[in-house]
Write an enzyme that holds these catalytic residues in place. Structure first.
Site, PDB file in Angstrom:
ATOM      1  N   SER A 132       0.824  -1.215   0.000  1.00  0.00           N
ATOM      2  CA  SER A 132       0.000   0.000   0.000  1.00  0.00           C
ATOM      3  C   SER A 132       0.853   1.257   0.000  1.00  0.00           C
ATOM      4  O   SER A 132       0.319   2.366  -0.068  1.00  0.00           O
ATOM      5  CB  SER A 132      -0.948   0.019   1.205  1.00  0.00           C
ATOM      6  OG  SER A 132      -0.226  -0.096   2.416  1.00  0.00           O
TER       7      SER A 132
ATOM      8  N   THR B  25     -40.390  25.017 -12.473  1.00  0.00           N
ATOM      9  CA  THR B  25     -40.711  23.691 -11.965  1.00  0.00           C
ATOM     10  C   THR B  25     -40.940  22.866 -13.225  1.00  0.00           C
ATOM     11  O   THR B  25     -41.445  23.384 -14.227  1.00  0.00           O
ATOM     12  CB  THR B  25     -41.985  23.673 -11.082  1.00  0.00           C
ATOM     13  OG1 THR B  25     -43.080  24.123 -11.872  1.00  0.00           O
ATOM     14  CG2 THR B  25     -41.853  24.562  -9.858  1.00  0.00           C
ATOM     15  N   HIS B  26     -40.533  21.616 -13.198  1.00  0.00           N
ATOM     16  CA  HIS B  26     -40.608  20.749 -14.384  1.00  0.00           C
ATOM     17  C   HIS B  26     -39.882  21.369 -15.574  1.00  0.00           C
ATOM     18  O   HIS B  26     -40.239  21.119 -16.719  1.00  0.00           O
ATOM     19  CB  HIS B  26     -42.053  20.439 -14.794  1.00  0.00           C
ATOM     20  CG  HIS B  26     -42.948  20.114 -13.641  1.00  0.00           C
ATOM     21  ND1 HIS B  26     -43.063  18.836 -13.141  1.00  0.00           N
ATOM     22  CD2 HIS B  26     -43.727  20.901 -12.859  1.00  0.00           C
ATOM     23  CE1 HIS B  26     -43.908  18.849 -12.105  1.00  0.00           C
ATOM     24  NE2 HIS B  26     -44.314  20.093 -11.909  1.00  0.00           N
TER      25      HIS B  26
ATOM     26  N   SER C 144     -13.736  23.967 -29.277  1.00  0.00           N
ATOM     27  CA  SER C 144     -13.855  22.680 -29.947  1.00  0.00           C
ATOM     28  C   SER C 144     -12.745  22.585 -30.983  1.00  0.00           C
ATOM     29  O   SER C 144     -12.353  23.581 -31.581  1.00  0.00           O
ATOM     30  CB  SER C 144     -15.219  22.597 -30.628  1.00  0.00           C
ATOM     31  OG  SER C 144     -15.165  21.671 -31.695  1.00  0.00           O
TER      32      SER C 144
ATOM     33  N   LYS D  47     -17.415  27.391 -30.975  1.00  0.00           N
ATOM     34  CA  LYS D  47     -17.813  26.827 -29.677  1.00  0.00           C
ATOM     35  C   LYS D  47     -17.055  27.377 -28.484  1.00  0.00           C
ATOM     36  O   LYS D  47     -15.871  27.681 -28.562  1.00  0.00           O
ATOM     37  CB  LYS D  47     -17.590  25.302 -29.717  1.00  0.00           C
ATOM     38  CG  LYS D  47     -18.540  24.575 -30.648  1.00  0.00           C
ATOM     39  CD  LYS D  47     -19.920  24.438 -30.052  1.00  0.00           C
ATOM     40  CE  LYS D  47     -19.901  23.402 -28.996  1.00  0.00           C
ATOM     41  NZ  LYS D  47     -20.646  22.217 -29.314  1.00  0.00           N
TER      42      LYS D  47
ATOM     43  N   GLU E 171     -19.132  20.685 -16.566  1.00  0.00           N
ATOM     44  CA  GLU E 171     -19.392  19.324 -17.054  1.00  0.00           C
ATOM     45  C   GLU E 171     -18.461  18.309 -16.399  1.00  0.00           C
ATOM     46  O   GLU E 171     -18.873  17.203 -16.040  1.00  0.00           O
ATOM     47  CB  GLU E 171     -19.219  19.259 -18.578  1.00  0.00           C
ATOM     48  CG  GLU E 171     -20.359  19.928 -19.323  1.00  0.00           C
ATOM     49  CD  GLU E 171     -20.115  19.959 -20.821  1.00  0.00           C
ATOM     50  OE1 GLU E 171     -21.040  19.601 -21.553  1.00  0.00           O
ATOM     51  OE2 GLU E 171     -19.007  20.345 -21.263  1.00  0.00           O
TER      52      GLU E 171
ATOM     53  N   LYS F  44      -8.243   3.231   1.798  1.00  0.00           N
ATOM     54  CA  LYS F  44      -7.502   4.476   1.566  1.00  0.00           C
ATOM     55  C   LYS F  44      -7.796   5.125   0.225  1.00  0.00           C
ATOM     56  O   LYS F  44      -8.072   6.329   0.161  1.00  0.00           O
ATOM     57  CB  LYS F  44      -6.010   4.230   1.734  1.00  0.00           C
ATOM     58  CG  LYS F  44      -5.647   4.176   3.189  1.00  0.00           C
ATOM     59  CD  LYS F  44      -4.349   3.516   3.466  1.00  0.00           C
ATOM     60  CE  LYS F  44      -4.407   2.850   4.820  1.00  0.00           C
ATOM     61  NZ  LYS F  44      -5.311   1.684   4.895  1.00  0.00           N
TER      62      LYS F  44
HETATM   63  N1  ARG Z   1      -1.156  -1.278   5.211  1.00  0.00           N
HETATM   64  C1  ARG Z   1      -2.062  -1.820   6.162  1.00  0.00           C
HETATM   65  C2  ARG Z   1      -3.419  -1.154   5.989  1.00  0.00           C
HETATM   66  O1  ARG Z   1      -3.492  -0.190   5.331  1.00  0.00           O
HETATM   67  C3  ARG Z   1      -1.572  -1.574   7.547  1.00  0.00           C
HETATM   68  C4  ARG Z   1      -2.104  -2.549   8.555  1.00  0.00           C
HETATM   69  C5  ARG Z   1      -1.561  -3.889   8.263  1.00  0.00           C
HETATM   70  N2  ARG Z   1      -1.871  -4.802   9.311  1.00  0.00           N
HETATM   71  C6  ARG Z   1      -1.681  -6.097   9.150  1.00  0.00           C
HETATM   72  N3  ARG Z   1      -1.975  -6.859  10.135  1.00  0.00           N
HETATM   73  N4  ARG Z   1      -1.293  -6.595   8.011  1.00  0.00           N
HETATM   74  O2  ARG Z   1      -4.428  -1.578   6.489  1.00  0.00           O
END
Ligand code: ARG
Length: 479
Positions: free
Chosen positions: A40, A172-173, A294, A300, A307, A342
């Site tokens: 991670s 409205t509508h 465009s 344009k 958007e 995350k």
């Molecule tokens: N990178 C892990 C997470 O984001 C940290 C916790 C990892 N814990 C474990 N027991 N492997 O959740």
């Protein structure tokens, strides 16, 4: 291997521990693919400063409780200061092999200060560590988002102050319904963003609780003081159950949900900006720097920012769905699934912040085309309700008045004229309670001015709301 990795070579030091087996229990290292699949650090390194703050509070508490020495603590503090510096200046060597932000920083600490670095993880697990980091990180981002929401409200209120008398059709509508003012319309969004602000500061209280000390899942055998580490980190409370503390991500669901609502409001506003800008409406002009051309049609000018924002709303709602699905059916306590919290949270943060920044600037530059708006409000018999109210005030039951005015509108539309273009004599044929003063209610100005109560579109009320908001902003600035 990362590119930075090649620039350095510290073989046989703690930074390369993971090239060997995880620990004595394993007979071979983690497969290259597994490493990439389960790491991670590529996305959680953005929590580095929160991780360092969490570690320092934990170490401070351990030293106070006599679990580690004061010397260990000062070594840890010195090492962490250097690491923070390395990260800030881009010199820190992030390694995929070390899986996540926590192990990267801890390995570097041990490399810098030796055994004291290895003692940091006493009475703690990455499970309570990561939960702490996400909360600390999110807390700061929520404060920024709240600041941006306030800023956007200020810009919209300034537009409302400027356009308190600017008449436009209310729909409205998507059919012309009754005249309103552009200022009133802007203030509707100020209310939406106020609820968003309230939601953010409300859920912040639940983000701001300390899981630290829950350790892996059951707590720890060391004599720790969870209240102390919580206080050092500015948490408002300590999570009261260790199993829940390490596995709770309700706050992330709440946050992505509140972020979704921000984006839903932005998306509604975007939709309006898009059609207001279209040739058929021509209600507003957006500053050129918020539009694009465009590649084939030279005439344009496209509303790309609204958007894009309307489109980005869907990804934030997707982040909410990701979080909800992640937690559904997840048994106690920590499971590696939780690492997937995350990216949706970070994506929601980035998208909302970028979008709000763009809207703060863009909404300040919106230029209403007052003539066009007025013209559009004048067609479609928007004062028909006012005539019905006029009759009702003179004793005609409202349902009957509604019916009478329906017939008046029919006559006017057969003549392709406005109700106000009919003569008094013609109007009196529909009802003899009508007198000369009827023309006061048939004008657009008369119509809006008459809706003069809290929340009404009358310019006087819009100005009152502007004053109310300005007082709120002044109060916020004082805090
Ligand atoms: N990178 C892990 C997470 O984001 C940290 C916790 C990892 N814990 C474990 N027991 N492997 O959740």
């Amino acid at each position: 291997m990362t590119q930075e990795h090649n620039q350095h070579n510290h073989s046989a030091d703690p930074l390369h521990a993971k090239k060997e087996a995880w620990s004595g229990r394993f007979s071979e290292p983690v497969a290259e693919f597994v490493l990439r699949y389960t790491q991670s650090v590529s996305f959680d390194k953005r929590m580095a400063m929160a991780d360092i703050a969490g570690s320092l509070a934990h170490a401070r508490m351990l030293a106070t409780c006599g679990v580690i020495s004061e010397k260990d603590f000062s070594d840890i503090e010195r090492g962490m200061n250097q690491i923070a510096d390395e990260i800030r200046t881009g010199k820190f060597l992030w390694q995929l092999e070390l899986e996540d932000v926590h192990l990267n920083i801890e390995a570097r600490l041990t490399q810098l200060i030796g055994d004291a670095g290895k003692r940091l993880h006493t009475g703690r697990s990455r499970n309570d560590q990561v939960a702490t980091d996400v909360r600390l990180y999110l807390r700061t981002e929520i404060d920024e988002i709240i600041g941006l929401l306030c800023h956007l409200q200020e810009v919209l209120v300034a537009q409302a102050a400027k356009e308190a008398d600017t008449i436009m059709p209310g729909f409205t509508h998507m059919q012309v319904a009754q005249p309103v003012t552009f200022g009133h319309h802007m203030l509707a969004y100020v209310e939406m963003f106020e609820r968003d602000r309230e939601r953010m500061s409300d859920l912040r209280r639940r983000v701001n609780r300390s899981p630290l000390g829950a350790a892996a899942l059951a707590g720890t055998t060391y004599p720790i003081d969870r209240e102390q580490s919580a206080r050092l980190l500015g948490f408002e409370a300590v999570a009261q159950n260790s199993l829940d503390a390490v596995s709770d991500r309700d706050f992330a669901i709440e946050f992505t949900s509140a972020a979704s609502l921000v984006m839903i409001h932005i998306s509604r506003l975007s939709e309006e900006l898009v059609y207001w800008m279209s040739q058929s409406f021509s209600f507003i002009k957006l500053p050129d720097r918020f539009t694009t051309g465009s590649s084939i049609m030279p005439q344009k000018k496209n509303p790309d920012v609204p958007e894009t924002a309307r489109g980005k709303c869907s990804r934030v709602v997707g982040d909410l769905v990701t979080m909800a699905m992640l937690m559904k059916g997840l048994p106690l306590a920590y499971n590696k699934d939780l690492q997937e919290d995350k990216e949706p949270v970070f994506d929601a943060i980035d998208t909302v912040k970028d979008t709000l920044r763009a809207f703060v600037e863009m909404m300040a530059g919106v230029e209403p085309n007052r003539e066009r708006m007025r013209q559009a409000a004048a067609s479609g018999y928007p004062t028909a309700t006012d005539l019905a109210d006029y009759l009702a005030r003179r004793g005609v039951p409202f349902r009957t008045a509604h019916d009478i005015v329906g017939r008046v509108v029919r006559l006017a539309s057969e003549r392709a004229c406005d109700i106000a273009d009919l003569s008094l004599q013609e109007l009196r044929e529909f009802s003899d309670v009508i007198t000369e003063d009827v023309y006061d209610v048939l004008t657009l100005e008369g119509s809006i001015a008459a809706r003069n109560h809290i929340g009404g579109t009358a310019p006087e009320q819009v100005r009152r709301q502007v004053a109310r908001w300005e007082a709120i902003f002044a109060e916020r600035a004082r805090q």
